[in-house]
Design an enzyme around this catalytic site. Structure first.
Site, PDB file in Angstrom:
ATOM      1  CE  LYS A  46      38.188  43.535   1.729  1.00  0.00           C
ATOM      2  NZ  LYS A  46      37.552  42.288   2.477  1.00  0.00           N
TER       3      LYS A  46
ATOM      4  CG  ASP B  46      44.145  41.296  -3.401  1.00  0.00           C
ATOM      5  OD1 ASP B  46      43.735  42.586  -3.122  1.00  0.00           O
ATOM      6  OD2 ASP B  46      43.174  40.453  -3.566  1.00  0.00           O
TER       7      ASP B  46
ATOM      8  CD1 TRP C 163      40.800  36.662   0.129  1.00  0.00           C
ATOM      9  CD2 TRP C 163      39.495  36.856  -1.557  1.00  0.00           C
ATOM     10  NE1 TRP C 163      39.416  36.903   0.588  1.00  0.00           N
ATOM     11  CE2 TRP C 163      38.662  36.856  -0.504  1.00  0.00           C
ATOM     12  CE3 TRP C 163      38.847  36.830  -2.784  1.00  0.00           C
ATOM     13  CZ2 TRP C 163      37.107  36.992  -0.515  1.00  0.00           C
ATOM     14  CZ3 TRP C 163      37.602  36.961  -2.893  1.00  0.00           C
ATOM     15  CH2 TRP C 163      36.710  37.046  -1.773  1.00  0.00           C
TER      16      TRP C 163
END
Lengths: 359, 359
Positions: A195, A171, A102
């Site tokens: 999530k 992030d 990511w």
């Protein structure tokens, strides 16, 4: 009906109480005779949901008035671009720490916008750890320092955050609200909701107000943070039902005792699995180095590919869902976000012990 | 519990049967013990929803294999930018027909990208009509011709679509699936879901495959149509629950008899209200000129501001929701999308007649 033993990496388990609440009022929210999905986004009933979600998040993470809470679409993947497009202004450098796929993707999008630098990376170590960084190596006129606070694929997590003279951007898609944080350490925090916050299709951005400025002329309106900030995230129609679920999840966190209680529970849950790994005499090998272990995603392999396959197959038969490692790395991964009950994690720990004994 | 008389402009009424189905399975989709929201977007159960929605839309609108069906986020507002960023290539001109605020916004975003031209506009006419256009006036090397097929704010709708040698692009957010269309007439059709397709937070794009090409180097990955096309709209996590609702809405349209049946019903519904307006001896004045009237949004005013206020106030008391005109134009607006039952429209027509008599 029994709830599944859901260890999905995201979209992931939601609190049962949240789903029950949403179910109960699905055709009649707040006595309106309408679903939340059918409310105008300019109505008073919806406004309470929208503002209520922002206020509850502000309260739970003790976010000061120096920060805006923005509600967007497009996932973290769109933030990878919005961040440099808004903040990587001429003559500045975007600094990145690489801790997994990511972060790599975030860097890739920034490179399209302006100059970047990699301050540190644990790639050569198969992303098993969070690299130590030397802030004094931040060269040139830095726009920001970007990190990925938790790495779902590799199962690593930052334990303390770096401090420097430039804004820290994180992030936090996969560990926001899993533990207390000091928001003041950050210039910008972003998180896809799927999530710890709610369903997919919603992105939360917590942004220091003094970083929000008039965007470059050619920036699409929908990619400017100012658009969301100026319009209370209501410039166009927001994902109203996802925001409603966000609010329910945040209310649930409060009803459980707040982030501190959730944090302790998450430590307890993670310990259950890491203890099995550590006491397995290397039958289970954790991918992450112990000092970088994530409390959200526990990644491990078994002595052979064959054993891993057998483990995953049998786990599935016993009703455990989502234990396959990410398609890019294989192995096993148990994602144990806020909404995964301790009891489900305990059942997985027992299963892992049982599987080792029978092997 | 009675369902509200919901005339919201969007987010808007959803079919009751769809909400009931979603409610029933909210904690246990397809026997998984999980909500659709909790499924991995890479799971087989979710894949059936995702592909199923695309296939059902293809069937209902008879979309040939020359077209891709893409599922995105960000609303029509993000499409205003994605269209020129992908299609307004160097040396080409983006042609726009202005029929209201949404076309204006689409044009505004295109101007940031490259040269544009206004082929026709009904702005001077307060957007009461769809302007007649002269295709031969399409000058230069046109990239595309952009129209807004239905104008929610002004209550106008294109009855036939222009044909030229360049791709026709239509923002169909507020009338997609309300009537049969010949998709082959278009290069690209886009629609925010929150009127006829589902909840907000989902955008559907129907795009001719030969328009999808490798994007310019600097285009953010999330703004390239190729990203969605190459990855079955699963490059990153899509808004899974919104897509599930899209599928339920599409299945409902099929169960009602398909788009043709819906189209007839929509004509019947619109006629109920336009007849009241036309027979009211100018007590009610339609904003749109008769030949440009929308079957989705019926806009009208009363003899005075005061009367309009009284009408809206009393309507609200009687349980009619969402009849206020858009904040930018005032007056009244009844949005009568696919999911608004004939009976609700009939009740509104009766109320309008009753209000006139008592006035």
């Amino acid at each position: 009906m029994t709830r599944a033993l859901n260890f999905n990496a995201g979209p992931a388990a939601l609190p049962e109480a949240v789903l029950q609440e949403a179910q109960k009022h699905l055709l009649n929210f707040n006595g309106t005779g309408m679903s939340v999905m059918e409310l105008s986004h300019r109505s008073k009933d919806y406004e309470e949901v929208h503002v209520g979600a922002q206020q509850q998040l502000r309260k739970l993470l003790a976010i000061s008035e120096k920060y805006e809470i923005l509600l967007l679409q497009g996932g973290a993947s769109l933030q990878f671009s919005m961040i440099p497009l808004n903040l990587l202004t001429k003559g500045k450098i975007g600094h990145y720490v690489l801790t997994g796929s990511w972060s790599e993707k975030a860097l890739k999008e920034a490179k399209k916008v302006g100059p970047t630098s990699i301050l540190a990376s644990s790639k050569e170590d198969q992303y098993r750890s969070i690299p130590s960084i030397k802030i004094e190596q931040l060269e040139g006129d830095g726009a920001y320092l970007h990190i990925t606070s938790n790495n779902t694929i590799y199962g690593t997590e930052w334990k303390t955050y770096p401090s420097s003279s430039i804004p820290l951007i994180a992030d936090m898609s996969s560990d926001i609200l899993s533990k207390r944080i000091n928001v003041d350490q950050f210039g910008l925090i972003y998180a896809g909701a799927q999530k710890n916050l709610g369903p997919s299709g919603l992105t939360v951005v917590i942004m220091k107000k003094d970083l929000i400025s008039t965007p470059p002329d050619h920036l699409p309106t929908m990619l400017s943070y100012e658009t969301y900030s100026k319009n209370q995230s209501l410039y166009n129609t927001p994902p109203t039902f996802a925001i409603y679920l966000l609010k329910l999840v945040l209310d649930w966190v409060e009803s459980e005792g707040g982030v501190e209680v959730i944090e302790k529970r998450n430590q307890e849950k993670a310990k259950l699995l890491y203890d099995v790994i550590d006491k397995s005499d290397s039958f289970y090998s954790g991918h992450a180095k112990p000092d970088s272990r994530s409390n959200m995603n526990v990644t491990f392999t078994l002595p052979s590919e064959e054993k891993t396959k057998e483990f995953l197959h049998l786990a599935q038969e016993k009703g455990f869902v989502g234990l396959n490692g990410h398609r890019s790395v294989g192995g096993c991964r148990a994602s144990i976000y806020n909404a995964v009950p301790v009891d489900h994690v305990a059942q997985l720990a027992e299963f892992m012990k049982w599987f080792q004994v029978r092997s």
